[in-house]
Design a protein around this motif. Structure first.
Motif, mmCIF file in Angstrom:
data_model
loop_
_atom_site.group_PDB
_atom_site.id
_atom_site.type_symbol
_atom_site.label_atom_id
_atom_site.label_comp_id
_atom_site.label_asym_id
_atom_site.label_seq_id
_atom_site.Cartn_x
_atom_site.Cartn_y
_atom_site.Cartn_z
ATOM 1 N N THR A 175 0.854 -1.178 0.000
ATOM 2 C CA THR A 175 0.000 0.000 0.000
ATOM 3 C C THR A 175 0.891 1.229 0.000
ATOM 4 O O THR A 175 1.788 1.339 0.834
ATOM 5 N N ILE A 176 0.670 2.133 -0.927
ATOM 6 C CA ILE A 176 1.471 3.347 -0.980
ATOM 7 C C ILE A 176 0.645 4.500 -0.432
ATOM 8 O O ILE A 176 -0.468 4.743 -0.884
ATOM 9 N N LYS A 177 1.206 5.144 0.581
ATOM 10 C CA LYS A 177 0.497 6.250 1.223
ATOM 11 C C LYS A 177 1.261 7.544 1.076
ATOM 12 O O LYS A 177 2.484 7.560 1.105
ATOM 13 N N GLU A 178 0.518 8.632 0.946
ATOM 14 C CA GLU A 178 1.134 9.952 0.951
ATOM 15 C C GLU A 178 1.363 10.361 2.400
ATOM 16 O O GLU A 178 0.484 10.197 3.231
ATOM 17 N N ILE A 179 2.525 10.903 2.668
ATOM 18 C CA ILE A 179 2.802 11.405 4.006
ATOM 19 C C ILE A 179 2.889 12.925 3.938
ATOM 20 O O ILE A 179 3.635 13.474 3.128
ATOM 21 N N ASP A 180 2.124 13.578 4.781
ATOM 22 C CA ASP A 180 2.099 15.035 4.804
ATOM 23 C C ASP A 180 3.160 15.527 5.796
ATOM 24 O O ASP A 180 2.956 15.464 7.000
ATOM 25 N N TYR A 181 4.269 15.971 5.273
ATOM 26 C CA TYR A 181 5.383 16.342 6.129
ATOM 27 C C TYR A 181 6.250 17.367 5.384
ATOM 28 O O TYR A 181 7.408 17.101 5.073
ATOM 29 N N PRO A 182 5.661 18.524 5.081
ATOM 30 C CA PRO A 182 6.377 19.504 4.254
ATOM 31 C C PRO A 182 7.692 19.993 4.865
ATOM 32 O O PRO A 182 8.595 20.394 4.136
ATOM 33 N N GLU A 183 7.791 19.948 6.200
ATOM 34 C CA GLU A 183 9.013 20.436 6.866
ATOM 35 C C GLU A 183 10.251 19.696 6.378
ATOM 36 O O GLU A 183 11.350 20.235 6.371
ATOM 37 N N ILE A 184 10.052 18.444 5.985
ATOM 38 C CA ILE A 184 11.219 17.663 5.595
ATOM 39 C C ILE A 184 11.869 18.227 4.340
ATOM 40 O O ILE A 184 13.094 18.204 4.193
ATOM 41 N N TYR A 185 11.078 18.798 3.447
ATOM 42 C CA TYR A 185 11.657 19.375 2.224
ATOM 43 C C TYR A 185 12.472 20.616 2.550
ATOM 44 O O TYR A 185 13.532 20.833 1.974
ATOM 45 N N ASP A 186 11.941 21.412 3.493
ATOM 46 C CA ASP A 186 12.684 22.610 3.909
ATOM 47 C C ASP A 186 13.995 22.213 4.565
ATOM 48 O O ASP A 186 15.027 22.828 4.337
ATOM 49 N N ALA A 187 13.921 21.187 5.386
ATOM 50 C CA ALA A 187 15.135 20.723 6.070
ATOM 51 C C ALA A 187 16.182 20.284 5.054
ATOM 52 O O ALA A 187 17.359 20.615 5.172
ATOM 53 N N ILE A 188 15.746 19.572 4.042
ATOM 54 C CA ILE A 188 16.693 19.099 3.030
ATOM 55 C C ILE A 188 17.226 20.270 2.199
ATOM 56 O O ILE A 188 18.431 20.406 2.004
ATOM 57 N N LYS A 189 16.317 21.131 1.769
ATOM 58 C CA LYS A 189 16.722 22.258 0.922
ATOM 59 C C LYS A 189 17.693 23.196 1.626
ATOM 60 O O LYS A 189 18.539 23.815 0.978
#
Ligand SMILES: [Zn+2]
Length: 142
Positions: free
Chosen positions: A101-115
């Motif tokens: 099962t593929i689920k979307e995870i709502d965790y926008p902070e992780i993109y900011d952390a990476i960027k």
């Protein structure tokens, strides 16, 4: 061109292309599954499907998720949890590793952390796609 603009402006949005986007709404499907869904709607031309899928992939309207060698397709637009350039998916596998099962995870902070990581300072990030593979925990929670 931005995906949404492309859809609104482009005459090349045939019914078959719209149907393809429609079947992928809120789902992650393999090529075979997409084909089966489209067949039910009367779109049975497999080479049209190949071409349309390629068109959408080239334009970032659909993205590809490679899960243990199997490709799943996912919408890159109209998705509350991600844009074409940022995806965090969790794959939940059962004991036989069958039918994940593929689920979307709502965790926008992780993109900011990476960027904001210094290692990316001198680069323009094209996309961030994260796939977390998991199975239900066997440990009892306290
Ligand atoms: Zn997704």
């Amino acid at each position: 061109m931005k995906p949404q603009k492309l859809i609104e402006s482009n005459k090349r949005f045939t019914k078959a292309r719209r149907a393809l986007l429609e079947v992928l709404k809120d789902r992650h499907l393999t090529f075979k599954e997409i084909y089966e869904e489209l067949s039910k709607k009367g779109y049975t031309n497999i080479s049209t499907l190949y071409n349309n899928l390629k068109f959408f992939l080239d334009n970032n309207l659909i993205i590809e998720i490679n899960l243990d060698g199997v490709k799943y397709y996912d919408l890159g637009l109209d998705n509350p949890f991600h844009d074409h350039d940022s995806h965090l998916h969790m794959v939940i596998k059962d004991e036989d590793h069958y039918n994940p099962t593929i689920k979307e995870i709502d965790y926008p902070e992780i993109y900011d952390a990476i960027k904001s990581h210094p290692v990316f300072k001198h680069y323009d990030i094209e996309y961030i796609r994260i796939l977390v593979s998991a199975s239900p925990s066997k440990h009892k929670h306290k």
